[in-house]
Design a protein around this motif. Structure first.
Motif: not given
Length: 253
Positions: A116-145
């Motif tokens: 509940k620190i981020i209230q809006n689910e729409g603010e959860c996009a990955c900050v590096m690619c701006g596409i996927g949901l920023e999860t541990v696996e996405h951020l550190l593995l599946y993100c294009d960067v």
């Protein structure tokens, strides 16, 4: 208010008669305090996880592990990896970060949303690619960067990069490379250097308006892993020339 002579009992005196609902509360109170054993021994602080003895970090770890990891089946290969990340040349804070990553305990946006620190689910996009949901696996593995960084780092090591199922799979792959023990420890350390660099880069974008720089990230991984290895090395040889000529061999010898 307490009589310890003969039959132990509580002498609770009230200024007025209790209402029925207060009598019920009194019965509940007596159930709690009657379990307390009073003695003449001097009071002292004790850590409950050590049966009232001195506090230890190990007992705290076991306590938290039993609380948060109950019911999670960990394969023997995974258990070996959880031990291996604490035995590399990386700084202790990076080793701790690795443990948190494998347990999905770092404050990525999806975790912040769940808390509940981020209230809006729409603010959860990955900050590096701006596409996927920023999860541990996405951020550190599946993100294009992240994919580009992993590809370049493994190419630097002379290895082919196949997108794994998760970060644990990639760690297992690096730890299973044929060779000396020191080489495997070096590869695990480089895995730690990559996820640490990606996390630091993510935070720079969030808090310092940083920009994505894949080449800079790869160089940071090389320099960090080299510094960590030298800092823990028992030999004091100069490796600058060898680093320029063959960085992989320099790290993993």
């Amino acid at each position: 208010m307490w009589n310890g002579e003969g039959a132990v009992r509580w002498n609770l005196n009230w200024r007025r008669r209790l209402f029925v609902w207060e009598s019920t509360l009194l019965d509940e109170l007596l159930l709690v305090i009657n379990r307390v054993v009073l003695t003449d021994v001097e009071d002292h602080w004790g850590w409950r996880a050590e049966k009232g003895e001195m506090f230890t970090v190990k007992s705290t770890y076991v306590l938290l592990a039993n609380k948060f990891l109950t019911g999670m089946a960990i394969a023997s290969e995974q258990a070996a990896m959880f031990k291996a990340i604490w035995k590399t040349s990386a700084p202790s804070k990076v080793e701790g970060f690795s443990w948190m990553v494998l347990h999905n305990r770092i404050p990525t946006k999806d975790n912040l949303f769940l808390r509940k620190i981020i209230q809006n689910e729409g603010e959860c996009a990955c900050v590096m690619c701006g596409i996927g949901l920023e999860t541990v696996e996405h951020l550190l593995l599946y993100c294009d960067v992240a994919i580009q960084v992993w590809g370049r780092v493994l190419s630097w090591l002379g290895m082919e990069f196949y997108l794994p199922h998760n970060l644990m799979s990639l760690l297992n792959f690096l730890a299973d490379v044929q060779g000396r023990k020191q080489m495997r420890k070096g590869l695990i350390m480089i895995w730690q250097a990559v996820i640490w660099a990606l996390w630091r880069h993510r935070n720079k974008i969030v808090f310092e308006n940083g920009i994505t720089d894949v080449i800079g990230l790869v160089e940071e991984v090389k320099i960090s892993s080299w510094k960590w290895w030298i800092a823990r090395s028992q030999t004091l040889s100069c490796l600058f020339y060898e680093w320029n000529q063959a960085p992989t061999l320099c790290l993993l010898r």
